[in-house]
Motif scaffolding. Sequence first.
Motif, PDB file in Angstrom:
ATOM      1  N   VAL A  54      17.569   9.734 -18.663  1.00 27.11           N
ATOM      2  CA  VAL A  54      16.102   9.739 -18.772  1.00 27.11           C
ATOM      3  C   VAL A  54      15.558   8.332 -18.537  1.00 27.11           C
ATOM      4  CG1 VAL A  54      14.177  10.025 -20.394  1.00 27.11           C
ATOM      5  CG2 VAL A  54      15.963  11.773 -20.248  1.00 27.11           C
ATOM      6  N   VAL A  55      16.199   7.339 -19.128  1.00 28.01           N
ATOM      7  CA  VAL A  55      15.764   5.953 -18.930  1.00 28.01           C
ATOM      8  C   VAL A  55      15.900   5.577 -17.456  1.00 28.01           C
ATOM      9  CG1 VAL A  55      16.264   3.533 -19.480  1.00 28.01           C
ATOM     10  CG2 VAL A  55      16.298   5.254 -21.299  1.00 28.01           C
ATOM     11  N   GLY A  56      17.036   5.916 -16.851  1.00 25.85           N
ATOM     12  CA  GLY A  56      17.250   5.593 -15.438  1.00 25.85           C
ATOM     13  C   GLY A  56      16.258   6.288 -14.521  1.00 25.85           C
ATOM     14  N   PHE A  57      16.020   7.569 -14.748  1.00 29.43           N
ATOM     15  CA  PHE A  57      15.092   8.343 -13.922  1.00 29.43           C
ATOM     16  C   PHE A  57      13.661   7.823 -14.080  1.00 29.43           C
ATOM     17  CE2 PHE A  57      12.654  12.233 -12.788  1.00 29.43           C
ATOM     18  CZ  PHE A  57      13.237  12.518 -11.567  1.00 29.43           C
ATOM     19  N   SER A  58      13.333   7.371 -15.282  1.00 29.68           N
ATOM     20  CA  SER A  58      11.990   6.858 -15.564  1.00 29.68           C
ATOM     21  C   SER A  58      11.715   5.528 -14.867  1.00 29.68           C
ATOM     22  CB  SER A  58      11.788   6.661 -17.066  1.00 29.68           C
ATOM     23  OG  SER A  58      11.945   7.870 -17.758  1.00 29.68           O
ATOM     24  N   HIS A  59      12.761   4.725 -14.673  1.00 27.68           N
ATOM     25  CA  HIS A  59      12.570   3.374 -14.158  1.00 27.68           C
ATOM     26  C   HIS A  59      13.067   3.158 -12.736  1.00 27.68           C
ATOM     27  CE1 HIS A  59      12.253   2.738 -18.559  1.00 27.68           C
ATOM     28  NE2 HIS A  59      11.303   1.913 -18.177  1.00 27.68           N
ATOM     29  N   THR A  60      13.623   4.179 -12.102  1.00 23.24           N
ATOM     30  CA  THR A  60      14.145   3.998 -10.751  1.00 23.24           C
ATOM     31  C   THR A  60      13.007   3.846  -9.747  1.00 23.24           C
ATOM     32  OG1 THR A  60      15.669   4.857  -9.105  1.00 23.24           O
ATOM     33  CG2 THR A  60      14.313   6.482 -10.245  1.00 23.24           C
ATOM     34  N   HIS A  61      13.293   3.143  -8.654  1.00 24.89           N
ATOM     35  CA  HIS A  61      12.288   2.984  -7.600  1.00 24.89           C
ATOM     36  C   HIS A  61      12.225   4.222  -6.706  1.00 24.89           C
ATOM     37  CE1 HIS A  61      11.387  -1.120  -8.615  1.00 24.89           C
ATOM     38  NE2 HIS A  61      12.674  -1.416  -8.609  1.00 24.89           N
ATOM     39  N   SER A  62      13.333   4.942  -6.622  1.00 30.71           N
ATOM     40  CA  SER A  62      13.374   6.153  -5.793  1.00 30.71           C
ATOM     41  C   SER A  62      14.083   7.269  -6.560  1.00 30.71           C
ATOM     42  CB  SER A  62      14.103   5.877  -4.475  1.00 30.71           C
ATOM     43  OG  SER A  62      14.293   7.082  -3.767  1.00 30.71           O
ATOM     44  N   LYS A  63      13.308   8.197  -7.037  1.00 29.90           N
ATOM     45  CA  LYS A  63      13.882   9.317  -7.790  1.00 29.90           C
ATOM     46  C   LYS A  63      14.777  10.170  -6.890  1.00 29.90           C
ATOM     47  CE  LYS A  63      10.415   9.278 -11.354  1.00 29.90           C
ATOM     48  NZ  LYS A  63       9.437   9.951 -12.159  1.00 29.90           N
ATOM     49  N   LYS A  64      14.423  10.295  -5.618  1.00 35.65           N
ATOM     50  CA  LYS A  64      15.249  11.075  -4.690  1.00 35.65           C
ATOM     51  C   LYS A  64      16.619  10.421  -4.511  1.00 35.65           C
ATOM     52  CE  LYS A  64      11.511  13.242  -2.168  1.00 35.65           C
ATOM     53  NZ  LYS A  64      10.779  13.372  -0.913  1.00 35.65           N
ATOM     54  N   MET A  65      16.666   9.105  -4.387  1.00 34.79           N
ATOM     55  CA  MET A  65      17.943   8.410  -4.240  1.00 34.79           C
ATOM     56  C   MET A  65      18.753   8.489  -5.529  1.00 34.79           C
ATOM     57  SD  MET A  65      18.421   7.559  -1.188  1.00 34.79           S
ATOM     58  CE  MET A  65      19.898   6.617  -1.432  1.00 34.79           C
ATOM     59  N   TYR A  66      18.078   8.422  -6.651  1.00 34.31           N
ATOM     60  CA  TYR A  66      18.746   8.554  -7.950  1.00 34.31           C
ATOM     61  C   TYR A  66      19.434   9.923  -8.029  1.00 34.31           C
ATOM     62  CZ  TYR A  66      19.266   8.314 -13.065  1.00 34.31           C
ATOM     63  OH  TYR A  66      19.776   8.287 -14.350  1.00 34.31           O
ATOM     64  N   MET A  67      18.701  10.957  -7.615  1.00 39.66           N
ATOM     65  CA  MET A  67      19.249  12.316  -7.620  1.00 39.66           C
ATOM     66  C   MET A  67      20.404  12.446  -6.619  1.00 39.66           C
ATOM     67  SD  MET A  67      15.692  14.467  -7.942  1.00 39.66           S
ATOM     68  CE  MET A  67      16.413  16.079  -8.265  1.00 39.66           C
ATOM     69  N   LEU A  68      20.243  11.838  -5.449  1.00 41.82           N
ATOM     70  CA  LEU A  68      21.299  11.902  -4.436  1.00 41.82           C
ATOM     71  C   LEU A  68      22.579  11.245  -4.951  1.00 41.82           C
ATOM     72  CD1 LEU A  68      22.284  12.584  -1.574  1.00 41.82           C
ATOM     73  CD2 LEU A  68      21.361  10.372  -0.838  1.00 41.82           C
ATOM     74  N   ARG A  69      22.458  10.104  -5.620  1.00 42.78           N
ATOM     75  CA  ARG A  69      23.648   9.426  -6.163  1.00 42.78           C
ATOM     76  C   ARG A  69      24.338  10.305  -7.203  1.00 42.78           C
ATOM     77  NH1 ARG A  69      20.148   4.934  -5.815  1.00 42.78           N
ATOM     78  NH2 ARG A  69      19.689   5.057  -8.031  1.00 42.78           N
ATOM     79  N   LEU A  70      23.565  10.980  -8.050  1.00 41.53           N
ATOM     80  CA  LEU A  70      24.170  11.887  -9.028  1.00 41.53           C
ATOM     81  C   LEU A  70      24.858  13.064  -8.330  1.00 41.53           C
ATOM     82  CD1 LEU A  70      21.495  11.976 -11.879  1.00 41.53           C
ATOM     83  CD2 LEU A  70      23.808  11.034 -12.006  1.00 41.53           C
ATOM     84  N   TYR A  71      24.231  13.599  -7.280  1.00 41.98           N
ATOM     85  CA  TYR A  71      24.837  14.717  -6.548  1.00 41.98           C
ATOM     86  C   TYR A  71      26.150  14.277  -5.899  1.00 41.98           C
ATOM     87  CZ  TYR A  71      25.485  18.696  -3.500  1.00 41.98           C
ATOM     88  OH  TYR A  71      26.022  19.793  -2.871  1.00 41.98           O
ATOM     89  N   ILE A  72      26.163  13.093  -5.319  1.00 43.09           N
ATOM     90  CA  ILE A  72      27.403  12.566  -4.742  1.00 43.09           C
ATOM     91  C   ILE A  72      28.450  12.395  -5.842  1.00 43.09           C
ATOM     92  CG2 ILE A  72      28.442  10.523  -3.649  1.00 43.09           C
ATOM     93  CD1 ILE A  72      25.770  10.297  -2.026  1.00 43.09           C
TER      94      ILE A  72
END
Length: 194
Positions: A54-72
């Motif tokens: 939650v902290v990471g998703f709240s502060h990331t510059h790109s939520k799509k890239m954050y999600m992509l990294r988790l999917y990878i």
Amino acid sequence: MKLIKQGMTTFDIKILGIILMVIDHVHQMFFTVVPTWVDYFGRPVALLFFFTSVVGFSHTHSKKMYMLRLYIGIIIMAIGSQIMTMLFPSAIGVELINNIFRDLFLGTILMSAVDAFGVFKDNKRVSQFFKGLFLLLLPILLSVPILLIGSLPSNVSTIVAQVTMIFVPSMAIAENSLMIYLIPLLYVARNSRM
């Protein structure tokens, strides 16, 4: 003394979670010689990772890239688990399927639903309401392929199940199943210290 004053960073929380998770998994793999109470060390781990997500998703510059990294991360960990299971087969049929990245990825989908509902609330865009509703139900909908695998012939279902477990982030095979719905609740309360 400074550490106590400063508190724990999200990195510290992740390291604590990893240590507790390893202790818990030692029991899962060696349950015949390691006592059951060792499992209790692993109980808070999911919530620690949910919080840091939650902290990471709240502060990331790109939520799509954050999600992509988790999917990878899901894919890498699933393939790694299958390789470990093939290299070190268990005499009693224990198979590695743990993948916290699946839970965290599904959590980002749910946090995206919260964001869509927020846009709907602020701008009254009905499309955002339906987007939020779809995203809120998506982890459940992604479980349908897992449920359908059982109806396939056994020689096909094994291969389909392995591929599905790698590429489909299903709540049906998530470590914490319905508990992933705690993630959007944490996200809604992210600005409240209480």
